[in-house]
Design an enzyme around this catalytic site. Structure first.
Site, mmCIF file in Angstrom:
data_model
loop_
_atom_site.group_PDB
_atom_site.id
_atom_site.type_symbol
_atom_site.label_atom_id
_atom_site.label_comp_id
_atom_site.label_asym_id
_atom_site.label_seq_id
_atom_site.Cartn_x
_atom_site.Cartn_y
_atom_site.Cartn_z
ATOM 1 N N ALA B 241 65.963 27.358 29.405
ATOM 2 C CA ALA B 241 66.058 26.333 30.596
ATOM 3 C C ALA B 241 65.322 26.163 31.773
ATOM 4 O O ALA B 241 64.614 27.086 32.228
ATOM 5 C CB ALA B 241 67.352 26.503 31.136
ATOM 6 N N HIS B 242 65.176 25.158 32.957
ATOM 7 C CA HIS B 242 64.802 25.063 34.169
ATOM 8 C C HIS B 242 64.755 25.666 34.776
ATOM 9 O O HIS B 242 65.767 26.964 34.921
ATOM 10 C CB HIS B 242 65.479 23.618 34.151
ATOM 11 C CG HIS B 242 66.760 23.912 35.197
ATOM 12 N ND1 HIS B 242 67.247 24.088 36.114
ATOM 13 C CD2 HIS B 242 67.872 23.550 34.278
ATOM 14 C CE1 HIS B 242 68.139 24.433 36.190
ATOM 15 N NE2 HIS B 242 68.841 24.094 35.120
#
Lengths: 340, 340, 340
Positions: B241-242
């Site tokens: 994820a980010h």
């Protein structure tokens, strides 16, 4: 296309009860069906809908006797689900557009070859010595690497990637985004803490009548072949690691993962999100529940396993009940302690 | 290509026992090997096969002494696995086709640039100001967005997508279907029950010597960079994820998922289908078992964790035994209650 | 682009404390920010950073009063997070390149149509009768099948595949590698142990304002439609099976899987790697934890569930504590046995 209920009955070998001259022009689910459609009743859970459905005709089992008045005409058959599946098939034949020919721009290496009646979509790529059999359809944006062989009557949906030297059989359906032949995950730890890749020199062999769901990944073997046997059905986002073998007619649901060198038997069923450890064997007709974790070889055929790590299904059900009742057990122990 | 066993021994610095003039032309696994092939024995589990194998030569450890007669010629080395890996490497060099040049049709923006000896496959796309280093291979149907920089000697397999502004280092291998730089999953809840996207303005940085498996996804950072450090190995279908950071030489198995802003240490190992919560830190050399769930920061280095939520490995093993024996515990409590 | 702190304050409706004439030119996270950047403080966890940050300005809540000296200038607003999101949005508008026009080579069937101001990237494919609305951007290497309709202002990132007859609404963002409309996983077992495919004749309908993460897969319906309602947000690598319906504004995290015919309510939240069984209903505003397994219908709205199989969150927390303390319980039972 309008077709009379009588004509539908002839197509599926059924008997009409009601108005055989009424016409239908589409298939719908019994709980959502509207006038002019034909539906079916197989699962008893959906029985109440037959008295409410808007369908003009419903396919039912031969021994079905309505208990209330119903509006729909009936077609009685031995096996409503199979009869309806046959109608779906006929419907698909009529409506699905069969693609043929070579769209441009596309890329065929001068040594690539393909049979009659194929479709090679725009932006599809056939590498050196790639071979594509008769009636096979290669949709757009698809990569077929060097020396890949694909059989007859196979459908390769848009955006599939098949690495060099892999084989795909006949009558297969490979859905969009599937990757066949990526490197196995093999790395030798070095003294300085880094890892060195183990070259992956093998391939993947997909036999006949195999369906593979969208974005599923199948790694090539380190040596030899990762093998998906005839009749296997893989759902979406499944992971098949290097040197795995999946036995005939085994079905694997979405997001399940099989680690390296696992050997899965025939006619097994593996549930969604289940994980299978590497270097193990699974006996024929094994059933693995969703989200289960299989840490070692299963030697007995035809058993049902749940949980992570797995236990037999009946033990899993018992364990679930016990877990729910643990707070009470603690209270009982407290009570005993007080008494003593 | 035929090569004598003596020549193989020279290549890997080994000693021949048997007929050094016999020739081999391929590599096979000891349990499946046939005449004319060379194999190896490293894992003691496979010892029985050395007396049955059809291989013409087997690479074994220097101190190996057969207890029975064997047909295969031997090559003795200090480390059979590494010696065999070296052979696989040589084999791959000989057989793998090195691609170079620019296939047409392909798309290079007029401001894009690339070094010497590159391969740009058909239907590959280089956006505005994209830069590709020397000897890097961009396979067909691949998207390299605006301002992306890719180092030297990197392989981008077919169908990879790299969003604008991301960086990929040198000596990396990125497998088919990988997505680098898609938007992080960030949405602000609004009063009317809808969500508003938080713009994701950052990028992804992949350092050198990183391998990424098929269909793995790596989101860009909201601001700054999602970072995959040097030497990291990611398997297939992994989710990053980010704003995640994965430390040097960490290895992550298939279908594991790392939530936003997780900071993973160096030389960690994360098992298949494991899930890591966001905004936590994981100490160096941590080992996480398959299907485990990590809810919070791990501060001690080098520990092994299993289960969901995780516990230390020894506790996990104990808990598994206790769970299996819970029915007996209940019986014991019943017995006590009767006595009182 | 340099902009004064005073100008930023006007843009977000805030009050400056400090030097409004100082300039900033970028956005950074408070813990990493350097001179010339602007940052924000919303989460109290990050409070200590405000005294250390290198940011030239920090957006804070109106009632924030520093307890120590600080270097950064402040901009006070009612809701720092939303104010910062607005800045991110402005930043993105300034920096993100808006693509328009038709890159070549690309493929548009002669019957395909598209509105004004669209982008059709190189190697994108528009099938027969495909329709693309105004301002919609179709990035390179993308497949839009026959009869597909896509609304206005939608972004289709590189390498997306949309099968024939599916619909995508307006103001959607579909990330790379997403597959929309692949066949549902339906097979009828035959007497000889093989499986026969059930034709999948339906489609997928994606309504407006839907975001779909990279490599997520959404199968078409057997009949009718798989439906993703307005405002839904799906993360990466999510699996949506045939005939599923996802209600308005529901958010589903990475690697979660929904089995066939599941009906999910509005404003639900489903955690990463969670698995949802088929043919069930989930009430509105249900929250499902990560790695949870949902075996049956949830009828009460707004409840929070964890575990596999799920239990209510408070029971899950209690069960976790009990599990950790089971060894002690066993010791207490032993003690009781000794006493008797």
């Amino acid at each position: 296309m309008e077709i009379s209920i009588e004509q539908v009955a002839q197509l599926i070998g059924g008997m009409v009860e009601g108005n055989g001259q009424a016409t239908v022009n589409r298939l719908e689910k019994i709980e959502e069906a509207t006038e002019g459609s034909i539906s079916f009743l197989a699962n008893p859970k959906y029985l109440p809908y037959i008295y409410k459905t808007g369908a003009s005709a419903v396919i039912v089992k031969s021994d079905f006797e309505p208990e209330k008045e119903l509006k729909a005409n009936l077609i009685k058959v031995d096996d409503p689900y199979s009869a309806f599946a046959k109608l779906l098939e006929e419907y698909q034949k009529l409506t699905a557009k069969v693609k043929t020919g070579i769209e441009q721009p596309s890329f065929q290496h001068e040594t690539a070859s393909y049979g009659e009646n194929v479709y090679l979509g725009a932006f599809s790529y056939l590498g050196e010595n790639a071979k594509v059999g008769n009636n096979t359809k290669i949709y757009p944006n698809t990569y077929i690497g060097d020396n890949v062989e694909i059989g007859e009557n196979t459908i390769i949906h848009p955006g599939v990637k098949v690495y060099a030297n892999c084989k795909v059989g006949s009558n297969c359906v490979i859905h969009s985004g599937v990757v066949i032949g990526s490197d196995g995950f093999g790395f030798a730890p070095q003294e300085d803490g880094t890892y060195k890749s183990i070259p992956q020199t093998g391939n993947v062999i997909i036999e006949d009548h195999v369906d593979i769901g969208a974005n599923t990944t199948i790694d090539c073997a380190t040596m030899g072949s990762t093998i998906i046997k005839s009749g296997v059905k893989l759902d979406n986002l499944v992971q098949i690691a290097h040197n795995v073998e999946v036995g005939k007619n085994t079905v694997i649901a979405s997001q399940a993962g099989l680690s390296g060198s696992a050997k899965i038997g025939e006619n097994c069923q593996i549930g969604g999100q289940a994980g299978i450890t590497g270097h193990l064997k699974m006996a024929d007709r094994t059933i693995i529940g969703p989200q289960a974790g299989v840490p070692k070889t299963i030697t007995q055929e035809g058993k049902v396993w749940f949980g992570s790590p797995i236990m037999e299904h009946k033990d899993f059900l018992r364990a679930s009940v016990i877990l729910r009742n643990l707070p009470k057990l603690i209270d009982r122990v407290k009570e005993l302690e007080k008494k003593l």
